[in-house]
Write a protein that holds these residues in place. Structure first.
Motif, short mmCIF file in Angstrom:
data_model
loop_
_atom_site.label_atom_id
_atom_site.label_comp_id
_atom_site.label_asym_id
_atom_site.label_seq_id
_atom_site.Cartn_x
_atom_site.Cartn_y
_atom_site.Cartn_z
N TYR A 166 -79.04 39.32 -31.92
CA TYR A 166 -78.68 38.94 -30.56
C TYR A 166 -78.40 37.45 -30.54
O TYR A 166 -79.23 36.65 -30.98
CB TYR A 166 -79.81 39.26 -29.56
N LYS A 167 -77.26 37.09 -30.02
CA LYS A 167 -76.85 35.69 -29.99
C LYS A 167 -77.86 34.81 -29.23
O LYS A 167 -78.09 33.66 -29.61
CB LYS A 167 -75.46 35.57 -29.36
N GLU A 168 -78.48 35.36 -28.21
CA GLU A 168 -79.43 34.60 -27.40
C GLU A 168 -80.62 34.10 -28.22
O GLU A 168 -81.29 33.15 -27.84
CB GLU A 168 -79.93 35.44 -26.23
N MET A 169 -80.90 34.74 -29.34
CA MET A 169 -82.05 34.38 -30.17
C MET A 169 -81.94 32.97 -30.74
O MET A 169 -82.93 32.35 -31.07
CB MET A 169 -82.23 35.38 -31.31
N LEU A 209 -84.16 18.85 -41.74
CA LEU A 209 -83.93 20.20 -42.25
C LEU A 209 -84.57 21.20 -41.30
O LEU A 209 -85.77 21.15 -41.03
CB LEU A 209 -84.52 20.37 -43.65
N VAL A 210 -83.76 22.09 -40.79
CA VAL A 210 -84.22 23.20 -39.96
C VAL A 210 -83.91 24.47 -40.73
O VAL A 210 -82.83 24.59 -41.33
CB VAL A 210 -83.50 23.20 -38.59
N VAL A 211 -84.83 25.40 -40.74
CA VAL A 211 -84.68 26.64 -41.51
C VAL A 211 -84.73 27.82 -40.55
O VAL A 211 -85.54 27.83 -39.62
CB VAL A 211 -85.80 26.77 -42.57
N PHE A 212 -83.87 28.82 -40.82
CA PHE A 212 -84.03 30.08 -40.11
C PHE A 212 -84.00 31.22 -41.11
O PHE A 212 -83.32 31.16 -42.12
CB PHE A 212 -83.00 30.27 -38.98
N THR A 213 -84.83 32.22 -40.83
CA THR A 213 -84.90 33.40 -41.67
C THR A 213 -84.36 34.58 -40.88
O THR A 213 -84.39 34.58 -39.65
CB THR A 213 -86.34 33.71 -42.10
N VAL A 214 -83.87 35.57 -41.62
CA VAL A 214 -83.39 36.80 -40.98
C VAL A 214 -83.99 37.96 -41.75
O VAL A 214 -83.81 38.07 -42.97
CB VAL A 214 -81.85 36.88 -40.97
N TYR A 237 -87.33 28.94 -37.69
CA TYR A 237 -87.08 29.97 -36.69
C TYR A 237 -86.87 31.28 -37.43
O TYR A 237 -86.26 31.30 -38.50
CB TYR A 237 -85.84 29.62 -35.85
N HIS A 238 -87.37 32.36 -36.85
CA HIS A 238 -87.24 33.67 -37.47
C HIS A 238 -86.45 34.60 -36.55
O HIS A 238 -86.81 34.74 -35.37
CB HIS A 238 -88.63 34.25 -37.75
N PHE A 239 -85.42 35.20 -37.09
CA PHE A 239 -84.57 36.10 -36.33
C PHE A 239 -84.61 37.50 -36.94
O PHE A 239 -84.77 37.65 -38.14
CB PHE A 239 -83.12 35.60 -36.32
N ARG A 240 -84.42 38.46 -36.09
CA ARG A 240 -84.39 39.84 -36.55
C ARG A 240 -82.95 40.22 -36.88
O ARG A 240 -82.03 39.96 -36.12
CB ARG A 240 -84.95 40.77 -35.47
#
Length: 175
Positions: free
Chosen positions: A159-162, A72-77, A106-109
């Motif tokens: 940003y896609k690069e994130m 399980l991998v989690v990302f937040t926005v 991973y945390h994304f803006r």
């Protein structure tokens, strides 16, 4: 069916945007959290879950936080800059059972468009802004600063690069 499922829950679209980018980069199945069950997810070797940050919580995380998956991998926005935001309380709330945790987070803006907010969310943002404005500069959190900087505006920090660190990690694990 692929071995990877990217599951997301999004109110206004930025989490969905990241989920689409991740699914495309990994040739994974893209699933809306509201339309999938834990039993369906158990068929996958890896689950990547993405949710927006709202009111100190991670949107829809209960789908995966109470079940055990192989990976399980989690990302937040969220609105705040991940480089200066402390997510420890949010993640502890999202995963209260210490016996089961995620592999990586991973945390994304994200972004915000006040014109598209619901009446309720607009009201909450106004209350948050007023609360933050009452604090001294040293007391304002990264999230509070983001609220003040973006209030009433249309802002897109996506940003896609994130996604690169997340997709690299997944590719390494599944080799």
């Amino acid at each position: 069916m692929n071995n990877i499922a990217v599951v997301y829950q999004s109110h206004y679209g930025t989490t969905k945007k990241y989920a689409e980018w991740i699914a495309q980069a990994l040739d994974a199945d893209l699933l809306n959290r509201k339309k999938v069950s834990v039993s369906e997810l158990s068929q996958y070797g890896m689950i990547i879950y993405g949710g927006g940050l709202y009111a100190g919580g991670l949107l829809g995380i209960d789908l995966v936080s109470k079940s055990k998956f192989k990976h399980l991998v989690v990302f937040t926005v969220g609105l705040a800059d991940p480089k200066i935001m402390d997510y420890s309380e949010i993640m502890a709330k999202a995963f209260p059972n210490q016996a089961y945790q995620h592999d990586q987070v991973y945390h994304f803006r994200g972004g915000i468009n006040y014109q598209k907010l619901t009446f309720l969310h607009r009201g909450l943002m106004t209350l948050l802004k007023k609360t933050v404005e009452k604090k001294s500069d040293s007391e304002i959190s990264a999230e509070g600063k983001a609220i003040l900087e973006t209030y009433g505006k249309k802002i897109d920090f996506t940003y896609k690069e994130m996604i690169s660190p997340l997709t690299s990690y997944v590719k390494e694990v599944l080799v």
